[in-house]
Design a protein around this motif. Structure first.
Motif, PDB file in Angstrom:
ATOM      1  N   HIS A   8       0.816  -1.233   0.000  1.00 33.77           N
ATOM      2  CA  HIS A   8       0.000   0.000   0.000  1.00 33.77           C
ATOM      3  C   HIS A   8       0.844   1.275   0.000  1.00 33.77           C
ATOM      4  CE1 HIS A   8       0.368  -0.800   4.417  1.00 33.77           C
ATOM      5  NE2 HIS A   8       0.528   0.496   4.467  1.00 33.77           N
ATOM      6  N   PHE A   9       2.166   1.122   0.170  1.00 32.85           N
ATOM      7  CA  PHE A   9       3.036   2.295   0.072  1.00 32.85           C
ATOM      8  C   PHE A   9       3.496   2.539  -1.374  1.00 32.85           C
ATOM      9  CE2 PHE A   9       4.237   1.364   4.675  1.00 32.85           C
ATOM     10  CZ  PHE A   9       3.489   2.416   5.179  1.00 32.85           C
ATOM     11  N   HIS A  10       3.196   1.598  -2.284  1.00 36.13           N
ATOM     12  CA  HIS A  10       3.715   1.716  -3.654  1.00 36.13           C
ATOM     13  C   HIS A  10       2.655   1.604  -4.736  1.00 36.13           C
ATOM     14  CE1 HIS A  10       7.695   1.445  -1.914  1.00 36.13           C
ATOM     15  NE2 HIS A  10       7.184   0.513  -1.143  1.00 36.13           N
ATOM     16  N   ASP A  11       1.583   0.877  -4.422  1.00 36.15           N
ATOM     17  CA  ASP A  11       0.569   0.571  -5.426  1.00 36.15           C
ATOM     18  C   ASP A  11      -0.708   1.334  -5.070  1.00 36.15           C
ATOM     19  OD1 ASP A  11      -0.434  -2.439  -7.064  1.00 36.15           O
ATOM     20  OD2 ASP A  11      -1.776  -0.797  -6.496  1.00 36.15           O
ATOM     21  N   GLU A  12      -1.184   2.152  -5.999  1.00 37.71           N
ATOM     22  CA  GLU A  12      -2.319   3.034  -5.702  1.00 37.71           C
ATOM     23  C   GLU A  12      -3.605   2.251  -5.381  1.00 37.71           C
ATOM     24  OE1 GLU A  12      -1.904   5.903  -4.935  1.00 37.71           O
ATOM     25  OE2 GLU A  12      -3.686   7.117  -5.307  1.00 37.71           O
ATOM     26  N   ALA A  13      -3.857   1.181  -6.120  1.00 40.11           N
ATOM     27  CA  ALA A  13      -5.065   0.392  -5.838  1.00 40.11           C
ATOM     28  C   ALA A  13      -4.981  -0.232  -4.445  1.00 40.11           C
ATOM     29  CB  ALA A  13      -5.240  -0.697  -6.898  1.00 40.11           C
ATOM     30  N   LYS A  14      -3.787  -0.721  -4.111  1.00 38.10           N
ATOM     31  CA  LYS A  14      -3.575  -1.334  -2.785  1.00 38.10           C
ATOM     32  C   LYS A  14      -3.697  -0.276  -1.676  1.00 38.10           C
ATOM     33  CE  LYS A  14      -2.268  -5.792  -3.391  1.00 38.10           C
ATOM     34  NZ  LYS A  14      -3.191  -6.120  -4.489  1.00 38.10           N
ATOM     35  N   ALA A  15      -3.265   0.948  -1.976  1.00 32.14           N
ATOM     36  CA  ALA A  15      -3.363   2.035  -0.999  1.00 32.14           C
ATOM     37  C   ALA A  15      -4.833   2.297  -0.659  1.00 32.14           C
ATOM     38  CB  ALA A  15      -2.700   3.298  -1.538  1.00 32.14           C
ATOM     39  N   PHE A  16      -5.676   2.305  -1.694  1.00 30.49           N
ATOM     40  CA  PHE A  16      -7.117   2.501  -1.454  1.00 30.49           C
ATOM     41  C   PHE A  16      -7.698   1.337  -0.647  1.00 30.49           C
ATOM     42  CE2 PHE A  16      -6.897   5.996  -4.378  1.00 30.49           C
ATOM     43  CZ  PHE A  16      -7.929   6.826  -3.954  1.00 30.49           C
ATOM     44  N   GLU A  17      -7.299   0.106  -1.015  1.00 21.09           N
ATOM     45  CA  GLU A  17      -7.788  -1.064  -0.265  1.00 21.09           C
ATOM     46  C   GLU A  17      -7.395  -0.966   1.206  1.00 21.09           C
ATOM     47  OE1 GLU A  17      -6.498  -4.784  -1.992  1.00 21.09           O
ATOM     48  OE2 GLU A  17      -7.346  -4.192  -3.949  1.00 21.09           O
ATOM     49  N   PHE A  18      -6.153  -0.525   1.439  1.00 22.72           N
ATOM     50  CA  PHE A  18      -5.665  -0.398   2.813  1.00 22.72           C
ATOM     51  C   PHE A  18      -6.497   0.623   3.585  1.00 22.72           C
ATOM     52  CE2 PHE A  18      -3.044   2.008   5.832  1.00 22.72           C
ATOM     53  CZ  PHE A  18      -2.704   1.002   6.717  1.00 22.72           C
ATOM     54  N   LEU A  19      -6.681   1.799   2.992  1.00 23.10           N
ATOM     55  CA  LEU A  19      -7.428   2.855   3.686  1.00 23.10           C
ATOM     56  C   LEU A  19      -8.882   2.423   3.939  1.00 23.10           C
ATOM     57  CD1 LEU A  19      -6.997   5.645   4.833  1.00 23.10           C
ATOM     58  CD2 LEU A  19      -7.752   6.624   2.676  1.00 23.10           C
ATOM     59  N   GLU A  20      -9.460   1.719   2.957  1.00 26.05           N
ATOM     60  CA  GLU A  20     -10.833   1.221   3.146  1.00 26.05           C
ATOM     61  C   GLU A  20     -10.904   0.250   4.324  1.00 26.05           C
ATOM     62  OE1 GLU A  20     -11.808  -0.424  -0.668  1.00 26.05           O
ATOM     63  OE2 GLU A  20     -11.813   1.546  -1.638  1.00 26.05           O
ATOM     64  N   SER A  21      -9.885  -0.623   4.435  1.00 23.73           N
ATOM     65  CA  SER A  21      -9.899  -1.610   5.521  1.00 23.73           C
ATOM     66  C   SER A  21      -9.774  -0.930   6.885  1.00 23.73           C
ATOM     67  CB  SER A  21      -8.785  -2.641   5.326  1.00 23.73           C
ATOM     68  OG  SER A  21      -7.531  -2.061   5.642  1.00 23.73           O
ATOM     69  N   VAL A  22      -9.090   0.217   6.912  1.00 20.74           N
ATOM     70  CA  VAL A  22      -8.920   0.921   8.191  1.00 20.74           C
ATOM     71  C   VAL A  22     -10.174   1.731   8.543  1.00 20.74           C
ATOM     72  CG1 VAL A  22      -7.596   2.695   9.427  1.00 20.74           C
ATOM     73  CG2 VAL A  22      -6.412   1.057   7.943  1.00 20.74           C
ATOM     74  N   LEU A  23     -10.660   2.515   7.575  1.00 15.53           N
ATOM     75  CA  LEU A  23     -11.762   3.439   7.888  1.00 15.53           C
ATOM     76  C   LEU A  23     -13.144   2.790   7.798  1.00 15.53           C
ATOM     77  CD1 LEU A  23     -10.607   6.777   6.203  1.00 15.53           C
ATOM     78  CD2 LEU A  23     -10.153   5.939   8.502  1.00 15.53           C
ATOM     79  N   TRP A  24     -13.257   1.705   7.055  1.00 15.15           N
ATOM     80  CA  TRP A  24     -14.561   1.055   6.900  1.00 15.15           C
ATOM     81  C   TRP A  24     -14.563  -0.335   7.538  1.00 15.15           C
ATOM     82  CZ3 TRP A  24     -14.958   2.400   0.972  1.00 15.15           C
ATOM     83  CH2 TRP A  24     -15.308   3.752   0.839  1.00 15.15           C
ATOM     84  N   SER A  25     -13.897  -0.475   8.657  1.00 14.96           N
ATOM     85  CA  SER A  25     -13.812  -1.808   9.270  1.00 14.96           C
ATOM     86  C   SER A  25     -15.186  -2.316   9.712  1.00 14.96           C
ATOM     87  CB  SER A  25     -12.847  -1.785  10.450  1.00 14.96           C
ATOM     88  OG  SER A  25     -13.260  -0.808  11.381  1.00 14.96           O
ATOM     89  N   ASN A  26     -16.142  -1.396   9.920  1.00 16.46           N
ATOM     90  CA  ASN A  26     -17.496  -1.823  10.311  1.00 16.46           C
ATOM     91  C   ASN A  26     -18.486  -1.679   9.166  1.00 16.46           C
ATOM     92  OD1 ASN A  26     -16.808  -2.406  13.026  1.00 16.46           O
ATOM     93  ND2 ASN A  26     -16.812  -0.214  13.458  1.00 16.46           N
ATOM     94  N   GLY A  27     -17.997  -1.654   7.938  1.00 19.77           N
ATOM     95  CA  GLY A  27     -18.876  -1.509   6.787  1.00 19.77           C
ATOM     96  C   GLY A  27     -18.627  -0.182   6.094  1.00 19.77           C
TER      97      GLY A  27
END
Ligand SMILES: [Zn+2]
Length: 321
Positions: A8-27
Motif C-alpha cells: 500500500h506504500f507503492h501501489d495506488e489500488a492497494k493504498a485505497f484497499e488499505f485505507l478502506e480496511s482501516v476506515l470502513w472496518s465496520n462496513g
C-alpha cells in the motif's frame, strides 16, 4: 524487507484497499447519505477526464456508488486527504515517516523522499498533523486519584518581537498536562501566563480527585486547592523531587517538553504562531503512542491513518492554510 515495502506504500489500488480496511472496518460508510454497510457498487475502470498531461485520463481508484442515494464517492471523501492532489500511496508513506521519526521530519526532507515539490510536502505535513490532533478527553486526567503533572514552557520568538533577554513576552507559551497513570500528555498554547487563561485548561481537563503536581509558581497555588492533593517542588531552590514523598515531581512533563523543544529547534525552526497548535498535536501524538506506551511504528501509523476522517483542512490564502 522494510516496513515501507508493504504494497500500500507503492501501489495506488492497494493504498485505497488499505485505507478502506482501516476506515470502513465496520462496513462502507456513504459520505453523502451517511448509510453504513448499505448497498455499494464498485465502479471499476472509470477514468478521469482527458487532460493535456493525460490525454486518456487516469484511472479513478477506489470509486464507489451508493445504492441508496446513487452518488459516487471514494474512501478519501470527508478526510484530510480529500482534496490533496497526490497519489494516496505517497501520502501513506508520509504518514509513516512522520510518526516514526522521533523529532519529526522537515517538509524539505519529506519533499526529497517523496519526490514532490516543497509546497506540496509542506501542505501534506499539515494535513497529517491535523489527523494526529486528538479530540476532547473522554475521561479527565487523574480520574480515580492518579497524579497529573502540569508545567509551562516558552520557546521561539513571536512575529515582530525582538529577542529580549528577560521575560517571556516575546516567546510562545505552552502548557502541558501529563497523566502519569496512562503516560499520555495534552498540550495547549497560551498568550499570557495568567489565571484566566491557565485555570480553565486545568479545570476542564483534570479530575478534582487527582493529585496535582506543579512547581512552586504562584499561578498554581490557588487552583491547587481545587484538587484532592497539590504537590509542589521548589525549582527555584533546585529541588526537583520531594525528599519525603518521591512521587511529588514534574519530571515526566519536563521530559516531554525536552523532546518537543529539541524537535522544534532541530527540524522546525520556522514555525509560525498560527501553526504552533498543529506542531504541538504532532509531538503530543508521537508522545502518546510512543514505544514505552507499547506502540510500535506500524501501530502508530495506523492510529494516525484512523485520525484522517472527520477532519478537513481547507486552503486559506491569507495564512497559507
Ligand atoms: Zn449514499
Amino acid at each position: 524487507m522494510s516496513v515501507l515495502s508493504s504494497p500500500h506504500f507503492h501501489d495506488e489500488a492497494k493504498a485505497f484497499e488499505f485505507l478502506e480496511s482501516v476506515l470502513w472496518s465496520n462496513g462502507v460508510i456513504c459520505p453523502h447519505c451517511g448509510v453504513i454497510g448499505g448497498r455499494v457498487y464498485d465502479l471499476a475502470g472509470v477514468r478521469s477526464k482527458a487532460s493535456a498531461k493525460n490525454p486518456e485520463g487516469v484511472v479513478r481508484h477506489g470509486l464507489k456508488k451508493c445504492g441508496e442515494c446513487r452518488k459516487q464517492f471514494t474512501v478519501k471523501v470527508g478526510t484530510v486527504f480529500e482534496h490533496a492532489r497526490m497519489p494516496l500511496h505517497k501520502m501513506l508513506q508520509a504518514v509513516h515517516l512522520m510518526v516514526s521519526s522521533k523529532k519529526g521530519i522537515s517538509a524539505h526532507q519529506l519533499s526529497r523522499i517523496l519526490e514532490v515539490q516543497y509546497k506540496t510536502a509542506w501542505f501534506l505535513a499539515h494535513r497529517i498533523r491535523e489527523a494526529m490532533r486528538s479530540g476532547d478527553l473522554d475521561t479527565p486526567y487523574g480520574s480515580g486519584g492518579g497524579a497529573v503533572e502540569v508545567d509551562e514552557t516558552y520557546f521561539g520568538i513571536r512575529k515582530g518581537m525582538k529577542n529580549a533577554r528577560a521575560g517571556h513576552a516575546h516567546k510562545f507559551g505552552v502548557l502541558a498536562l501529563v497523566d502519569r497513570e496512562t503516560g499520555t500528555m495534552r498540550s495547549f498554547t497560551f498568550d499570557k501566563f495568567r489565571a484566566d487563561e491557565v485555570h480553565p485548561i486545568v479545570m476542564s481537563n483534570i479530575s478534582r480527585e487527582a493529585r496535582l503536581m506543579t512547581d512552586e509558581a504562584k499561578m498554581y497555588k490557588k487552583i491547587g486547592r481545587e484538587f484532592a492533593e497539590h504537590g509542589t517542588t521548589l525549582h527555584g531552590a533546585h529541588i526537583y523531587v520531594d525528599r519525603k514523598d518521591r512521587t511529588i515531581h514534574t519530571n515526566t512533563v519536563e521530559g516531554a517538553f525536552s523532546i518537543f523543544k529539541r524537535g522544534m529547534k532541530g527540524v522546525y525552526q520556522h514555525c509560525g504562531e498560527q501553526h504552533l497548535h498543529r506542531y504541538l498535536a504532532e509531538f503530543e501524538f508521537r508522545y502518546n503512542f510512543r514505544t514505552a506506551n507499547g506502540c510500535d511504528d506500524r501501530q502508530r501509523s495506523l492510529e494516525a491513518v484512523k485520525g484522517i476522517s472527520g477532519k478537513r483542512l481547507t486552503y486559506n490564502p491569507t495564512n497559507g492554510l
